[in-house]
Design a protein around this motif. Sequence first.
Motif, PDB file in Angstrom:
ATOM      1  N   TYR B  42       0.749  -1.250  -0.064  1.00  0.00           N
ATOM      2  CA  TYR B  42       0.373   0.452   0.126  1.00  0.00           C
ATOM      3  C   TYR B  42       1.041   1.936  -0.061  1.00  0.00           C
ATOM      4  N   ARG B  43       2.305   0.988  -0.454  1.00  0.00           N
ATOM      5  CA  ARG B  43       3.122   2.605  -0.304  1.00  0.00           C
ATOM      6  C   ARG B  43       2.596   3.574  -1.607  1.00  0.00           C
ATOM      7  N   GLY B  44       3.036   4.467  -0.979  1.00  0.00           N
ATOM      8  CA  GLY B  44       2.498   5.835  -2.139  1.00  0.00           C
ATOM      9  C   GLY B  44       1.524   6.289  -1.808  1.00  0.00           C
ATOM     10  N   GLY B  45       0.264   5.810  -0.847  1.00  0.00           N
ATOM     11  CA  GLY B  45      -0.678   7.230  -0.344  1.00  0.00           C
ATOM     12  C   GLY B  45      -1.574   7.465  -1.441  1.00  0.00           C
ATOM     13  N   ASN B  46      -1.962   8.415  -1.453  1.00  0.00           N
ATOM     14  CA  ASN B  46      -2.797   8.963  -2.079  1.00  0.00           C
ATOM     15  C   ASN B  46      -2.579   8.961  -3.674  1.00  0.00           C
ATOM     16  N   SER B  47      -1.367   8.618  -4.106  1.00  0.00           N
ATOM     17  CA  SER B  47      -0.860   8.879  -5.530  1.00  0.00           C
ATOM     18  C   SER B  47      -0.822   7.574  -6.173  1.00  0.00           C
ATOM     19  N   ARG B  48      -0.709   7.054  -5.190  1.00  0.00           N
ATOM     20  CA  ARG B  48      -1.319   5.869  -5.909  1.00  0.00           C
ATOM     21  C   ARG B  48      -2.154   5.889  -6.774  1.00  0.00           C
ATOM     22  N   HIS B  49      -3.413   6.245  -6.966  1.00  0.00           N
ATOM     23  CA  HIS B  49      -4.786   6.603  -7.352  1.00  0.00           C
ATOM     24  C   HIS B  49      -4.907   7.428  -8.198  1.00  0.00           C
ATOM     25  N   THR B  50      -3.911   8.182  -8.569  1.00  0.00           N
ATOM     26  CA  THR B  50      -4.242   9.456  -9.598  1.00  0.00           C
ATOM     27  C   THR B  50      -3.637   8.848 -10.518  1.00  0.00           C
ATOM     28  N   ARG B  51      -3.858   9.775 -11.572  1.00  0.00           N
ATOM     29  CA  ARG B  51      -3.980   9.022 -13.318  1.00  0.00           C
ATOM     30  C   ARG B  51      -3.350  10.526 -14.305  1.00  0.00           C
TER      31      ARG B  51
END
Lengths: 353, 465
Positions: B42-51
Motif C-alpha cells: 500500500y505504499r504511495g499514499g493517495n498518489s497511487r490512485h492518481t492518473r
Amino acid sequence: MQMQSDLLQEARRQAEICNACRYCEGYCSVFPALHAERAFSDGDLTQLANLCHNCRGCYYACQYTAPHEFELNLPQALANVRQESWEDLAFPQVAGRAFQKNGVAIAVVAVIGFAVLFWTAKSLGSEGGEGFYAVLSHNAMVAIFLPAFLFPLVSIAISLRRYLKRVDAEPLKPAHLVKALKQAAQMRNLKGGHGDGCNFEDEDRFTHARRMAHQAVMYGFLLCFTSTSVATVMHYVLDLPAPYGLFSLPKLLGLSGGLLLVLGCVELIRLKLRSDRALGAQGAFGAEIAFVGLLGFVGLSGLLLYALGQTAAMPLLLAVHLGAVLAFFLLTPFTKMAHGFYRLTALVVDAQR
Amino acid sequence: MSSIETPDIVVIGGGNAALCAAITAAEAGARVLILEAAPKPYRGGNSRHTRNFRCMHHGPLGPLVDSYTEDEYLADLLKVTGGKTHEGLARLAIRTSEDCLPWMEAHGVRFQPSLSGTLSLARTNAFFLGGGKGLVNAYYRTAEKLGVQVAYEAAVTHLELTDDRIDFIDYTQDGQTHRVAPKSVVVASGGFQADTDWLARAWGPAAKNFLIRGTPYNRGVVLADLLDQGVEQVGDPTQCHAVAIDGRAPKFDGGIVTRLDCVPFSIVVNKDAQRFYDEGEDVWPKRYAIWGRLVAAQPDQVGYVIIDAKSLNLFMPSVFPPIKADTLEELARKMDLPAEALVQTVAEFNAACGDTSTFHPTELDGVATTGLTPPKTNWARPITEPPFYGYSLRTGVTFTYLGLKVDERAQCAIGNRPVSNLWAAGETMAGSILGQGYLAGFGMTIGTVFGRIAGKEAAAHANAI
Ligand SMILES: Cc1cc2nc3c(=O)[nH]c(=O)nc-3n(C[C@H](O)[C@H](O)[C@H](O)COP(=O)(O)OP(=O)(O)OC[C@H]3O[C@@H](n4cnc5c(N)ncnc54)[C@H](O)[C@@H]3O)c2cc1C
Ligand code: SF4
Ligand code: SF4
C-alpha cells in the motif's frame, strides 16, 4: 461446450472494474478492446483473454491488487479463461483436457514417441540408404510424419473455426491478417506499450528478457521448420536427397534455428521459474514448463544429431530426436504451442474492431 | 536501519512528493531515508490512485497536444478557487510543471495518451501509463538505485522542535519506537482525511459517514504534531475536496472506480425521496466536486440517483452495477426509500419536463423543467422507461486542505522565521497555494514541483553542514 462459468465470472468482475478505471489503457491491445464494451459476453472475455500475453504490467501497476478487497489480478483471470478456452476448443476436446494442464502426460507422450521410433527403426529397419536413412528409410519416415504433421493442422483449423464462432468474429479479410502478422512479428505488445518490456522476472521492473527469449524461440522454431521444408523440396523436387553438407541451406537454417530454439527455451524456463506463479493460469505451470522443455529438447537433440551424426551414437540420437519431433507435432494442438495460433487469430479479430 | 546509522535527510511519507524529494536529494549526494507508514503493498499514499498531472507547455510535449500557457493555467486555477490562491506560489508551480514532464520521464515515469472518456483533458493533463501506482513503482526503483533507503510500516509519531530546528524524529516500526536525528527533514505525509475523528471535530458527527477515497494512512499525525508545536498553519480543517461516490464503496482506498458520472441524466433524492439540487446545472466535470458537500448536507449523508433505461449507457461505467427494478416501487423497496414518496417525486418531475427533442448528452442542451423547485436546468428527460436503475451516493473525501505554510523554497516557518531544517511538499502544504476548490491534476503538480524543491533545499542544507 460450456466453459467453467466461475472463471469467466471472475474475469468479468475484474474486466468491469478495469472498465471503470482505464489506467492501464496504454499497456496492450486488451484494454482498448475492453473499453469499447460495456458488458462482457463469454465470447468477449475469450477474445480479451487471447489478446493478453501475460506481461503482467497491469498487475504491478494496479492499485486494487490483494490485499485490497477488489483483488484485481487481471493477468491471472485472463490466463485462466485463455487456458480454459484452449482446453475447450481443442479438437478432440478430450485431448485438450488431457494435456493443457498436465506436464506428466506431455512427458509420457514424448517417451512413447521415442519408443515408437525405436521400435519402428528396429523392426522396419531400412532397405539400405545413406546417413539417417540407413537407420530408418525415407519412406518409413514419411509414413510416420506426414499424418503426424497433417493431423495437428486439421485439428487446429477446427479449433480456430470454433474460436471465431465463439467470439462472434466477422468474416476475415486479408488486411486484418496483414495487420495481425505485423504485430506478431515484432511482438509489439510484449514491449509493454512504452517500449520498456514486461514485468516477468523481477516484480515491477520492466525488462525485455521475455520478449527476447520468446522471439528466439519463435524465430528458432520457424528456421528449423523452414530447414525441414527446404529439405523436403530438395528431396522431392530437386531430387537431392539427404545427407547435406554443413554449408547447405537446410543445415544452415537448421543449425541457426536449433541454437536459437535451445537458448530461447532455456531462457524462457529460467524466467518462468523466477516469475510469480500466482499471475499465470492456475495449475498450468508444470505443463508449460514441460512443453517448453520438450520444444527445447527437439532443438537440442537436433543439434546433437548434427554434431554426432557420423558417430555410433547416431541411430540412438535419431530415434530420440524424431520421437521428440513426433510427440511435439502430435501435441501441438493440445499444449502451449496452440497459443501462437489462437493469439494470431485474436489479433486478426482485434484488427476488425 | 543497519545500513544507514544516521541519514543526512529523512523524508516522511512515501507518495509522489516524498519520492520526488528523496530522488532529488539523493542525486545531490545526500544519504536519504524514507519513512513510509504503509506496508509495501500500500505504499504511495493517495498518489497511487492518481492518473495524471496538469502541465503547462508551449507546443506538443510528451502525450500533450497543442499548448497550455501559464496565464491560461492560472486563469483555470483562479476560476475554481474563487480567487483564494497564492499567486506567487501558484505561478511557481505552473511554470515549473513544464520542466517536470521530462524530469519524470528521466526518472522512470511513462505517459500515455489521455484515456478514453477523458478527451477534454488531452491538452492540459499528462496521463501516467498504469496510473499513479505505476508512477510510484518507477520512482521507488529509481530511488533505490540511487541508494535511498526505504523503511515501510514506519509511522512517524513526533518531530522534536527546539527553537527553529528539528532535533530528532520518533517513529514506530515492528512495535518498537526508534529515534533518528538527521540534518534535514522533508514532510510529505499528506493531509489528515483518514482520521475521521479529526474530520468529525471539524465537520460535526456527519463526517463519520464519509468515505475516504484514498489511503487510510494519511491521518495527519505529523501535521498535528507540528501545528501543536507552533509551526505555521495554512487553511482551516473544514476545507476538503469531496465528491459524491457510490455509497457501496469501501471505507478507504476505493479510488477512481467508485466515481459515478450519471447525475446529469438522473434525479437525485435524499432518503425521504425528495430532490434537493439541480442535477443538470452544468457539465459533470464542472459539478462533480460540489456533490460531495450536497450529499453531506442531507440526512444520514446519503443520496440516491435514479435513472431509467434510456440513460443507462450515457455515462462511464463504474465498479458496482446499478440496482435494477421494473417499477419505481420495486426500486424504492430495493433501495430502502419510501415508495410512495419516490413515485410522487418522479411524477412531479416528469410533469415538469417539456420538449426533449433537443436533448444532447455532452452539451448544455437547455432541456429544462418548468415550475419545479429545485429545477433541473439541462438534460431534463422524464423518467419513464423501465427498467429503472438506482445508485446510492455518499460523500467521498479526496484530501484535506489544512496544512503547513511554506515559502517558495518549500520551507516551513515558525513565527516569522523559517524552521532551519524543515521542508514540506505535496498535499500537506497544498493549502499554501489553494485556499479552496481544486483543479484536476494540480495535486500531482504541486507534489512534483515542491517535492523537487524541498529535496534540493534539504540536500543543500545537509551538504553545507
Ligand atoms: C482517488 C484519487 C484520485 C486522484 N487523482 C488525481 C489525479 O489524477 N491527479 C492529481 O494531480 N491528483 C489526484 N488526486 C490527488 C492526489 O492524490 C494528491 O494530490 C497527491 O497524491 C498528493 O501526494 P503526496 O505525496 O503529498 O501525498 P500521498 O501520496 O498521499 O503520500 C502521503 C504519504 O505519507 C505517508 N504517511 C502518512 N502519515 C505518515 C506518518 N505519520 N509517518 C510516515 N508516513 C506517513 C502515507 O503512507 C503516504 O505514503 C487523487 C486523489 C485520490 C484520492
Ligand atoms: S488492472 Fe487495475 S489499474 Fe489497470 S485498469 Fe484494471 S483496475 Fe485499473
Ligand atoms: S498482463 Fe499484459 S497483456 Fe495481459 S492484460 Fe495485462 S498488460 Fe495486457
